[in-house]
Design an enzyme around this catalytic site. Structure first.
Site, short mmCIF file in Angstrom:
data_model
loop_
_atom_site.label_atom_id
_atom_site.label_comp_id
_atom_site.label_asym_id
_atom_site.label_seq_id
_atom_site.Cartn_x
_atom_site.Cartn_y
_atom_site.Cartn_z
N ASP A 1 2.06 2.28 6.65
CA ASP A 1 2.20 0.85 6.96
C ASP A 1 2.81 0.10 5.79
O ASP A 1 3.68 -0.76 5.96
CB ASP A 1 0.83 0.23 7.28
CG ASP A 1 0.45 0.40 8.74
OD1 ASP A 1 1.32 0.89 9.51
OD2 ASP A 1 -0.69 0.06 9.10
N ASP B 1 0.82 -1.21 0.00
CA ASP B 1 0.00 0.00 0.00
C ASP B 1 0.85 1.25 0.00
O ASP B 1 1.98 1.26 0.50
CB ASP B 1 -0.90 0.03 1.24
CG ASP B 1 -2.25 -0.60 0.94
OD1 ASP B 1 -2.90 -1.06 1.90
OD2 ASP B 1 -2.65 -0.63 -0.25
#
Ligand code: TSJ
Length: 649
Positions: free
Chosen positions: A511, A507
């Protein structure tokens, strides 16, 4: 010197040599362990061998053929032989009868008379005088020249001069002794089985010798009598007694070179166990040595030579190994050497280097002759070796499969890997996808022909802080290595990579950046050749798509200029009939399978960044910083990357 001895000496004239004698045997009583190893049960039995060895020597010299050992009712020992009898004449040096010297001077045993060599003598190389010193009482009877000569000793000291006690029509020596309980504090009781076992072994090792043991103790009276015309060949038969053999009569050879005699007996069982026992001067050389070495080398070479000459081994086939040709082998090697050198931890390894070539030559010649003269047996031996070689290769393969299973090999592909159908690493791609939902989209959106998907979940292990086995125990990491097929650690082999593109698809958030960093660090530290080969990529999902109608005309990658690029694209497509629209992409998980394929995975449209070693090194540093103990730089990194990853790769 004891008071007792001093008093004795005061009343009698002693010359210097006799003082030495007394001091010598006194030393044995002071430190018995130095002469017989220990004063335990082992040492007690050692006394018997010190005496018996002398009779064995007489047998080896060709003068004795029968030795008897008795355990008397009172736990004393008698040894009888039918040799020439210990010489009884007065020696020039000492002025005493030779036999007295044998029992009263340290290390004097058997050294007179010349000729031949003392083959026995145990590990400590001491003699009958030591036994005398450690016995409460010892007496010797020498049958020689028609007379029985007798002398008695107590704790090593002469009781009376040698005397003639009768007439005889035979020759031989009889020694009787009672071990001193002051010395052997543990036990003075003899173990029949222990003596019996060694006596049988001595019978095997000395072909033709008759040797018996008789227990006269009340309630356990018995006699065992041994006599093997076959010598060590009989030993081999005895060992193989309850085994199936591939030929009936053991192969036996004996020879002599440079005063060294070599005997070898061998026979193959149908089993797999190897029993090779070697002896030097009747001492079991547990640690092997030069005689065993010569034998092994010869065995392997002769069998291979024979197999090649007789086309039992083809030109393109490898030689049989030593292990192959010793499978199922029972062999006894016995050498007799005038000056054996015992080495090793337990002094049971023959060290004389010349013995290698002597054993090799003597055995090679005899064994190759045997093979020529016994072609059926030769064929069986070679075939057994070939079978062993095949089993060895198969076992190795099986071990490798096992290793693959327990390790990181492709035979055990991870369950969550959606593999591609192509086996051509040059065209295949492995996508490491963060999260199960993106993983699902990627699986259904991909081109199954050449794209494989490995979803990984959450944060992977901190490889910097974890030990190697922790790393290998980590499911996510194992999956990656297994899927790649490269192995791990010392066994890592980039040429085994099952994909030449390893695509990290995470992504575009903090994170995602973190996970990507972790993966890059792992790859940098444990898969560097894959990086060096240029196989590692980072997928670049677009942030915007410019759509005209239902068709996506252009993708805009995230970055500092993303808004400028978007505006320019909109400009280009605004000239047409229908207005362009903007598609905004968020995380991977928000794209459906079709979108993921179109934007990120389809080689026709996608953008991918190839990761260099330097990039990964940078990631590794960032990783250290993220995982390190310092809090401040970590917070800075997270703040800076709050929008999306700026890791420039
Ligand atoms: F160790 C021992 F002395 F106690 C002992 C020696 C014990 C026993 C049971 C036997 C013997 C022993 C020694 N048996 N046979 C001999 N032979 C000689 O000592 C011997 C005889 C003749 C000649 C020669 O050159 O004429 C040489 C030797 C060494």
């Amino acid at each position: 010197m004891t008071e007792e001895l001093k008093q004795e000496m005061a009343g009698q004239e002693y010359d210097a040599s006799q003082i030495q004698v007394l001091e010598g045997l006194e030393a044995v009583r002071m430190r018995p362990g130095m002469y017989i190893g220990s004063t335990s049960k082992e040492g007690l039995h050692h006394l018997v061998w010190e005496i018996v060895d002398n009779s064995i020597d007489e047998a080896l010299a060709g003068f004795a053929s029968h030795i008897q050992v008795f355990i008397e009712a009172d736990n004393s020992i008698t040894v009888v032989d039918d040799g020439r009898g210990i010489p009884v004449d007065i020696q020039e040096k000492t002025g005493r009868p030779a036999v007295e010297t044998v029992f009263t001077i340290l290390h004097a045993g058997g050294k007179f008379g010349g000729g031949g060599y003392k083959v026995s003598g145990g590990l400590h190389g001491v003699g009958s005088s030591v036994v005398n010193a450690l016995s409460t009482q010892l007496d010797v009877r020498v049958h020689k020249n028609g007379q029985i000569h007798y002398q008695e000793y107590k704790r090593g000291q002469v009781v009376a001069d040698l005397e003639v006690i009768g007439e005889t029509d035979r020759t031989g020596t009889t020694v009787h002794f009672t071990p001193d309980p002051e010395i052997f504090t543990e036990t003075t009781e003899f173990d029949f089985d222990k003596l019996n076992k060694r006596i049988q072994e001595l019978a095997f090792l000395n072909r033709g010798l008759r040797i018996s043991i008789t227990d006269k103790r009340e309630g356990q009276e018995q006699t065992k009598d041994y006599h093997y015309e076959g010598g060590i060949a009989s030993y081999v038969e005895y060992i193989n007694e309850n085994k199936d053999v591939i030929f009936e009569t053991p192969i036996y050879t004996d020879g002599e070179m440079e005063d060294i005699t070599v005997e070898v007996a061998m026979q193959y069982t149908t089993g797999y166990h190897e029993t090779v026992m070697s002896f030097a001067n009747n001492i079991h050389t547990h640690e092997g040595g030069t005689h065993e070495q010569g034998f092994r080398t010869a065995l392997t070479r002769v069998i291979n030579d024979y197999a090649r000459k007789n086309k039992l081994l083809k030109d393109n086939e490898e030689n049989l190994t030593g292990e192959d040709v010793r499978e199922g082998l029972t062999a006894v090697i016995s050498v007799k050497h005038p000056n054996p050198q015992f080495e090793g931890q337990t002094k049971t390894k023959l060290g004389n280097s010349e013995v290698v070539k002597i054993t090799n030559r003597l055995f090679s010649d005899a064994f190759s002759d045997f093979l020529l003269e016994n072609p059926q047996i030769a064929k069986k031996i070679v075939e057994k070796g070939i079978l062993a070689a095949k089993a060895r290769v198969a076992a190795k393969r099986a071990r490798e499969v096992t290793r693959k299973k327990s390790g990181l090999e492709i035979s055990n592909l991870p369950g969550k890997l959606a593999d591609c159908s192509s086996n051509n690493p040059a065209e295949t791609e492995l996508f490491i996808v963060e999260g199960d939902s993106a993983g699902g989209s990627a699986k259904s959106g991909r081109n199954r022909e050449f794209q494989a998907i490995l979803p990984i979940r959450g944060k992977i292990l901190n490889v910097e802080k974890a030990s190697m086995d922790k790393i290998l125990a980590n499911e996510e990491i194992r999956s990656l290595f297994t899927a790649m097929g490269t192995g791990f650690g010392a066994e890592f082999d980039v040429s085994k990579a099952r994909y030449q593109k390893l695509v990290l698809m995470t992504d575009a958030d903090v994170d995602g950046a973190h996970i990507r960093t972790l993966l890059l660090t792992l790859i940098y530290r444990y898969m560097k050749p894959v990086l060096e080969a240029g196989y590692v990529y980072i997928a670049q999902p677009p942030i915007y798509g410019v759509k005209v109608g239902s068709e996506i005309k252009e993708y805009i990658q995230p970055g500092a200029n993303q808004e400028v690029e978007l505006a320019a694209a909109l400009e280009r497509y605004s000239e047409g009939r229908s207005k362009p629209t903007i598609q905004r992409y968020k995380g991977l998980g928000e794209m459906d399978d079709h979108q993921l394929w179109e934007t990120t995975m389809n080689p026709e449209h996608r953008l991918m960044a190839r990761v260099s070693v330097d990039d990964a090194a940078e990631a590794d540093k960032i990783f250290d910083m993220l995982m390190g103990d310092k809090v401040e730089p970590r917070r800075e990194f997270i703040e800076e990357n709050a929008e999306y990853s700026t890791l420039d790769v």
